[in-house]
Design a protein around this motif. Structure first.
Motif, short mmCIF file in Angstrom:
data_model
loop_
_atom_site.label_atom_id
_atom_site.label_comp_id
_atom_site.label_asym_id
_atom_site.label_seq_id
_atom_site.Cartn_x
_atom_site.Cartn_y
_atom_site.Cartn_z
N SER A 23 82.16 50.23 50.24
CA SER A 23 82.52 49.10 51.11
C SER A 23 81.36 48.70 52.02
CB SER A 23 83.75 49.44 51.95
OG SER A 23 83.47 50.48 52.86
N VAL A 48 83.23 40.42 40.05
CA VAL A 48 82.89 40.82 41.42
C VAL A 48 82.36 42.25 41.37
CG1 VAL A 48 83.75 41.27 43.74
CG2 VAL A 48 84.61 39.30 42.44
N SER A 91 78.98 38.30 43.55
CA SER A 91 79.80 37.58 42.58
C SER A 91 78.89 37.04 41.49
CB SER A 91 80.56 36.44 43.25
OG SER A 91 81.49 36.92 44.20
N TYR A 103 79.92 45.48 43.51
CA TYR A 103 79.30 46.02 44.72
C TYR A 103 78.02 46.72 44.30
CZ TYR A 103 83.43 45.07 47.55
OH TYR A 103 84.44 44.45 48.22
N THR A 142 76.46 45.97 49.12
CA THR A 142 76.34 44.52 49.02
C THR A 142 77.39 43.97 48.06
OG1 THR A 142 73.95 44.69 49.37
CG2 THR A 142 74.78 42.61 48.47
N HIS A 143 78.15 43.01 48.54
CA HIS A 143 79.22 42.38 47.76
C HIS A 143 78.63 41.21 46.98
CE1 HIS A 143 82.75 39.58 47.40
NE2 HIS A 143 83.30 40.70 46.99
N ILE A 167 88.31 47.35 47.88
CA ILE A 167 87.82 48.25 46.86
C ILE A 167 89.00 48.89 46.14
CG2 ILE A 167 86.46 50.34 46.45
CD1 ILE A 167 84.68 48.18 47.31
N GLU A 183 84.15 45.74 40.59
CA GLU A 183 85.45 45.63 41.26
C GLU A 183 86.42 44.83 40.41
OE1 GLU A 183 88.59 45.85 43.87
OE2 GLU A 183 86.77 47.06 43.73
#
Length: 215
Positions: free
Chosen positions: A16, A92, A22, A94, A19-20, A3, A43
């Motif tokens: 962090s 990217v 792409s 979050y 949910t990550h 992050i 990000e």
């Protein structure tokens, strides 16, 4: 992916645990008819907000960059806007739940101040866009738009300033409510006159002070 280290540490830790995600270039993140699935933090990459008018043409509202959140209005009012959020490049993000996000920021004045500063910046950008549309000629509107983009996304370049967001002529036109052909003609003329240049997919401001004098 780590992050952004410039975030307040509590906010960095909170995100962090989200949910990550792409997204590929051109992929829609939120559609007008959809309830947002949460609060998004960029990000890396760029996300544009736009609407589609009754003629099927795009009206570009805002471009968000890394370090920014969206959709701000929905987060605080639960009001859905008739706009799209689309990744301009591979990006990217979050995502965290709205209820958890609101609960978290209520208990941390430092984080609240950080978000307030960002909300004020978004308001300033929207106000600047309205001011941009008040210029009497298409050329002045394009010139002012290029200057504001360089202020927000510009970085030093050996030839001047490079606008680091991959902005297209159609994006310029969509943000100014003019045809792509008009925006292209004006930018081509500015290029021939030595005010701007192109380094695909970026626009270069070669003569910033001379460009400002056109206003």
């Amino acid at each position: 992916m780590p992050i952004n280290p410039h975030l307040p540490p509590p906010l960095k830790d909170f995100l962090s645990n989200g949910t990550h995600l792409s997204y590929s270039k051109g992929q829609i993140i939120i559609r007008p008819e959809d309830e947002p699935s949460g609060v998004f933090y960029i990000e890396s990459g760029y996300v544009k907000t736009y609407s589609i008018n009754k003629y099927g043409t795009q009206n570009l509202h805002l471009i968000r960059k890394a370090g920014e959140f969206f959709p701000f209005i929905w987060v605080f009012t639960k009001e859905n806007r008739d706009v799209y959020y689309e990744a301009m490049v591979d990006s990217v993000l979050y995502r965290v739940a709205r209820s958890e996000f609101l609960k978290f920021i209520e208990n941390d004045p430092v984080v609240m101040r950080y978000l307030l500063d960002q909300a004020v910046e978004m308001y300033r950008i929207h106000s600047e866009r309205l001011y941009n549309l008040q210029f009497p000629t298409a050329k002045e509107r394009v010139v002012y738009r290029l200057i504001t983009l360089s202020n927000r996304f510009g970085e030093k370049h050996k030839k001047g300033v490079r606008i680091c967001v991959p902005i297209r002529r159609s994006d310029i036109a969509a943000s100014l409510k003019m045809s792509r052909e008009t925006a292209t003609r004006i930018m081509s003329k500015l290029e021939k006159q030595g005010y701007i240049g192109f380094e695909k997919p970026y626009v270069l401001i070669l003569e910033m002070e001379k460009l400002k004098k056109l206003l």
